[in-house]
Design an enzyme around this catalytic site. Structure first.
Site, mmCIF file in Angstrom:
data_model
loop_
_atom_site.group_PDB
_atom_site.id
_atom_site.type_symbol
_atom_site.label_atom_id
_atom_site.label_comp_id
_atom_site.label_asym_id
_atom_site.label_seq_id
_atom_site.Cartn_x
_atom_site.Cartn_y
_atom_site.Cartn_z
ATOM 1 C CG ASP A 32 3.138 -0.690 6.797
ATOM 2 O OD1 ASP A 32 2.313 -1.599 7.016
ATOM 3 O OD2 ASP A 32 3.172 -0.045 5.743
ATOM 4 C CG ASN A 88 3.272 2.271 -3.819
ATOM 5 O OD1 ASN A 88 4.265 2.123 -4.535
ATOM 6 N ND2 ASN A 88 3.014 1.458 -2.807
ATOM 7 C CD GLN A 95 -2.011 6.609 -3.174
ATOM 8 O OE1 GLN A 95 -2.030 6.984 -4.351
ATOM 9 N NE2 GLN A 95 -2.062 7.442 -2.145
ATOM 10 C CG HIS A 101 1.596 6.282 2.523
ATOM 11 N ND1 HIS A 101 0.367 6.486 1.940
ATOM 12 C CD2 HIS A 101 1.990 5.050 2.122
ATOM 13 C CE1 HIS A 101 0.026 5.426 1.238
ATOM 14 N NE2 HIS A 101 0.995 4.534 1.325
ATOM 15 C CG HIS A 103 5.839 2.367 1.819
ATOM 16 N ND1 HIS A 103 5.136 1.421 2.537
ATOM 17 C CD2 HIS A 103 4.966 2.862 0.909
ATOM 18 C CE1 HIS A 103 3.898 1.355 2.062
ATOM 19 N NE2 HIS A 103 3.770 2.211 1.075
HETATM 20 P P1 AMP Z 1 0.292 1.829 -0.044
HETATM 21 O O1 AMP Z 1 -0.017 0.483 -0.659
HETATM 22 O O2 AMP Z 1 1.516 2.473 -0.570
HETATM 23 O O3 AMP Z 1 -0.931 2.739 -0.081
HETATM 24 O O4 AMP Z 1 0.624 1.513 1.466
HETATM 25 C C1 AMP Z 1 -0.304 1.503 2.500
HETATM 26 C C2 AMP Z 1 0.420 0.934 3.700
HETATM 27 O O5 AMP Z 1 -0.287 1.325 4.854
HETATM 28 C C3 AMP Z 1 0.515 -0.589 3.724
HETATM 29 O O6 AMP Z 1 1.873 -0.975 3.838
HETATM 30 C C4 AMP Z 1 -0.299 -0.979 4.962
HETATM 31 O O7 AMP Z 1 0.277 -2.082 5.632
HETATM 32 C C5 AMP Z 1 -0.221 0.283 5.793
HETATM 33 N N1 AMP Z 1 -1.333 0.516 6.698
HETATM 34 C C6 AMP Z 1 -2.652 0.492 6.410
HETATM 35 N N2 AMP Z 1 -3.382 0.822 7.498
HETATM 36 C C7 AMP Z 1 -2.482 1.069 8.482
HETATM 37 C C8 AMP Z 1 -2.595 1.471 9.844
HETATM 38 N N3 AMP Z 1 -3.793 1.670 10.429
HETATM 39 N N4 AMP Z 1 -1.472 1.638 10.566
HETATM 40 C C9 AMP Z 1 -0.251 1.434 10.005
HETATM 41 N N5 AMP Z 1 -0.083 1.073 8.728
HETATM 42 C C10 AMP Z 1 -1.175 0.881 7.980
#
Ligand code: AMP
Ligand code: ZN
Length: 136
Positions: A32, A88, A95, A101, A103
């Protein structure tokens, strides 16, 4: 099955580089970019599913096996003290990227992060009512 506008589709299918920890025909695991802790990673299916509701049963069962494998490997290599799986669905649930995805969050004693909630105090009647709504 991709969404042209989706950043995780691009990452999962190699159009955008990422720090990859694992890859197979159906999934990629990446670090992440905004980690909660050292080693925070994400399991991404290569196909585009917006959330858990859209995830087919096949990928849904495989994702937990992969999470188990990654949690074991990451705990051993990173020496973390605990591990959270977080997933999420929907803006109301936090989300922000609308490609399913999971985590993988290694936890360390005193890492300063909190992934908790403030417990409500439902009555037995309220619990019974919710149980009925969900199961009947
Ligand atoms: P969520 O809030 O569950 O949708 O989580 C999205 C996650 O994606 C967050 O923890 C971000 O830090 C991560 N994220 C967003 N863009 C990228 C990216 N390009 N590469 C890696 N992680 C990302
Ligand atoms: Zn996508």
């Amino acid at each position: 099955m991709r969404d042209k506008e989706c950043i995780f589709c691009k990452i999962a299918n190699g159009d955008i580089p990422s720090k990859e920890l694992y890859e197979d025909d159906e999934f990629k695991v990446i670090l992440d970019l905004g980690p909660a802790t050292r080693g925070h990673a994400l399991i991404l299916p290569k196909n585009h599913y917006a959330n858990l509701y859209e995830l087919p049963d096949g990928e849904a069962s495989k994702v937990m096996l992969l999470a188990k494998k990654m949690a074991g490997q990451m705990t051993k290599k990173l020496g973390c003290d605990g591990f959270n799986l977080v997933q999420n669905n929907g803006r109301a649930a936090g989300q922000t990227v609308f490609h399913f995805h999971l985590h993988l969050i290694p936890r360390y004693k005193d890492d300063g992060q909190t992934l908790g909630w403030k417990p409500l105090e439902p009555t037995q009647e309220e619990l019974e009512e919710i149980k009925k709504i969900i199961t009947e």
